[in-house]
Design a protein around this motif. Structure first.
Motif, PDB file in Angstrom:
ATOM      1  N   LEU A  25     -83.213  38.979  12.657  1.00 26.46           N
ATOM      2  CA  LEU A  25     -82.939  37.728  11.936  1.00 26.46           C
ATOM      3  C   LEU A  25     -81.456  37.356  12.034  1.00 26.46           C
ATOM      4  O   LEU A  25     -81.118  36.179  12.241  1.00 26.46           O
ATOM      5  N   VAL A  26     -80.594  38.349  11.901  1.00 25.79           N
ATOM      6  CA  VAL A  26     -79.147  38.091  11.990  1.00 25.79           C
ATOM      7  C   VAL A  26     -78.779  37.578  13.378  1.00 25.79           C
ATOM      8  O   VAL A  26     -77.984  36.635  13.525  1.00 25.79           O
ATOM      9  N   ILE A  27     -79.359  38.173  14.417  1.00 25.19           N
ATOM     10  CA  ILE A  27     -79.077  37.725  15.794  1.00 25.19           C
ATOM     11  C   ILE A  27     -79.522  36.271  15.990  1.00 25.19           C
ATOM     12  O   ILE A  27     -78.803  35.454  16.583  1.00 25.19           O
ATOM     13  N   LEU A  28     -80.687  35.942  15.471  1.00 21.90           N
ATOM     14  CA  LEU A  28     -81.166  34.551  15.573  1.00 21.90           C
ATOM     15  C   LEU A  28     -80.209  33.592  14.866  1.00 21.90           C
ATOM     16  O   LEU A  28     -79.899  32.506  15.370  1.00 21.90           O
ATOM     17  N   LEU A  29     -79.756  34.011  13.688  1.00 23.35           N
ATOM     18  CA  LEU A  29     -78.835  33.149  12.925  1.00 23.35           C
ATOM     19  C   LEU A  29     -77.504  33.006  13.658  1.00 23.35           C
ATOM     20  O   LEU A  29     -76.887  31.924  13.636  1.00 23.35           O
ATOM     21  N   LEU A  30     -77.053  34.074  14.315  1.00 25.22           N
ATOM     22  CA  LEU A  30     -75.801  33.991  15.086  1.00 25.22           C
ATOM     23  C   LEU A  30     -75.957  33.055  16.282  1.00 25.22           C
ATOM     24  O   LEU A  30     -75.042  32.299  16.624  1.00 25.22           O
ATOM     25  N   PHE A  40     -74.677  26.248   9.439  1.00 22.67           N
ATOM     26  CA  PHE A  40     -74.532  26.864   8.111  1.00 22.67           C
ATOM     27  C   PHE A  40     -73.898  25.909   7.094  1.00 22.67           C
ATOM     28  O   PHE A  40     -73.553  26.334   5.990  1.00 22.67           O
ATOM     29  N   ARG A  41     -73.684  24.663   7.474  1.00 21.81           N
ATOM     30  CA  ARG A  41     -73.067  23.723   6.544  1.00 21.81           C
ATOM     31  C   ARG A  41     -74.076  23.317   5.456  1.00 21.81           C
ATOM     32  O   ARG A  41     -75.211  22.940   5.755  1.00 21.81           O
ATOM     33  N   LEU A  42     -73.623  23.418   4.221  1.00 27.47           N
ATOM     34  CA  LEU A  42     -74.461  23.032   3.078  1.00 27.47           C
ATOM     35  C   LEU A  42     -73.845  21.834   2.391  1.00 27.47           C
ATOM     36  O   LEU A  42     -72.624  21.735   2.268  1.00 27.47           O
TER      37      LEU A  42
END
Length: 359
Positions: A25-30, A40-42
């Motif tokens: 999951l972390v790799i996908l998010l990276l 990642f902007r909120l």
């Protein structure tokens, strides 16, 4: 810390059941971080959080619910391929009962529900639970193989949903119903709180009671469990009923989110995504070993992957191919045998390279 102890600590950390799903999951998010600008902007609009991450969580909520229920079923060596049909049934029942009729209140047109919404939701959930009762009876009492028992409802259930909607898309106009699928609570999607409530309750039951141990025991050896005094049939009946209840809640979420009930497409192939999420989360299809948190992470992996594929502009015709390749790699990374062979070959090549450089 001595080197040997450091290596041992790292290996035990990597052997944790949640390490590889979390790493995937972390790799996908990276990848999303570098490929999708502003991923990642909120933003806060009208007191609610908006952004790609929030959107992924919101859209993954129905799958997370179904995966939680499917985890318990698979943990008992079973499988439920009727969850997609149950999603369609609960959505069709809720949409049909709520609908929305226009009335004039104080001179203003307003949509009202055909019956009290709470009652309609209870009836829809009751229909979903009845589906679970049917599956549970076939598997636990009549002894049918789980895949055959749930295949019956998989086929008949979607047909039933189409009968309930006359094969048409039933549109819902009653606004309070939309809150279940697209509403916000404390700035976050309301669907996320439903998942947290169900997941938290399950974790509490698994950790603080003997239910988790019983499910694990039945999955490892149902005959020995029965001889040891565990009511195996009742337990299997319960997990199928709970799985259908989770699918029913997911159906309400989906129907509320799209403001309609589409019996033809709602929950279509969701059973495969749920099984995949459970597998990605580290639960063994042979029963016994299971992880609720892992299943939730697995559902997030699938939804993040889907979001990534669409966002980076992968052509629709190769969409499923890319998805299957990534899933294949993630599954390989969780295989102890693959990691052992890979690490052994890598160490041998490194040793050969090091020896050659010394000559």
């Amino acid at each position: 810390m001595p080197p040997a102890q450091t290596t041992s600590s790292r290996n035990s950390w990597m052997q944790h059941g949640l390490f590889w799903p979390s790493a995937a999951l972390v790799i996908l998010l990276l990848i999303d971080l570098f490929m999708i600008p502003g991923f990642f902007r909120l933003e806060i609009k009208d007191g609610h959080l908006y952004g790609s991450v929030i959107d992924i969580i919101n859209r993954a909520a129905p799958l997370m619910l179904v995966a939680l229920g499917m985890t318990l079923v698979i943990a008992t060596r079973g499988i439920d391929i009727s969850v997609g049909a149950v999603v369609a049934i609960s959505g069709a029942v809720a949409a049909g009962l709520i609908g929305g009729e226009m009335v004039v209140v104080n001179g203003m047109p307003e949509y009202v529900s055909k019956m009290p919404m709470i009652l309609a939701l209870c009836i829809a959930m009751g229909a979903a639970v009845l589906c679970g009762v049917w599956n549970g009876l076939l598997v636990s009492t009549l002894g049918l193989q789980p895949i055959i028992a749930t295949l019956i409802l998989m086929v008949a259930g979607r047909g039933l949903a189409q009968l309930l909607t006359d094969g048409q898309i039933v549109t819902v106009y009653y606004k309070p119903f939309f809150f279940i699928g697209s509403g916000y609570f404390l700035g976050l999607p309301f669907s996320l709180f439903i998942v947290l409530a169900v997941g938290g309750l399950l974790l509490l039951l698994m950790r603080k009671t003997a239910l988790g141990l019983f499910i694990q025991a039945v999955g490892i050896n149902p005959v020995a469990s029965r001889l040891a005094g565990i009511k195996t049939s009742a337990l299997i009946f319960f997990v199928y009923m709970f799985c259908s209840a989770c699918a029913g809640m997911a159906g309400l979420m989906i129907s509320a989110n799209i403001k309609s009930a589409d019996a033809n497409n709602a929950g279509l192939l969701m059973e495969l995504d749920a099984i995949l999420a459970v597998t990605l989360g580290g639960t063994a299809l042979t029963g016994g070993k299971f992880s609720l948190v892992g299943s939730v992470i697995g559902a997030l992996i699938i939804q993040t992957l889907t979001y990534t594929i669409y966002s980076i502009g992968v052509p629709p015709e190769v969409n499923m191919v890319v998805k299957s390749i990534v899933v294949f790699i993630v599954c390989l990374s969780q295989s102890p045998q693959f990691r052992w062979h890979f690490s052994r070959a890598g160490m041998r090549r490194f040793s050969e390279f090091y020896a050659a450089s010394k000559k």
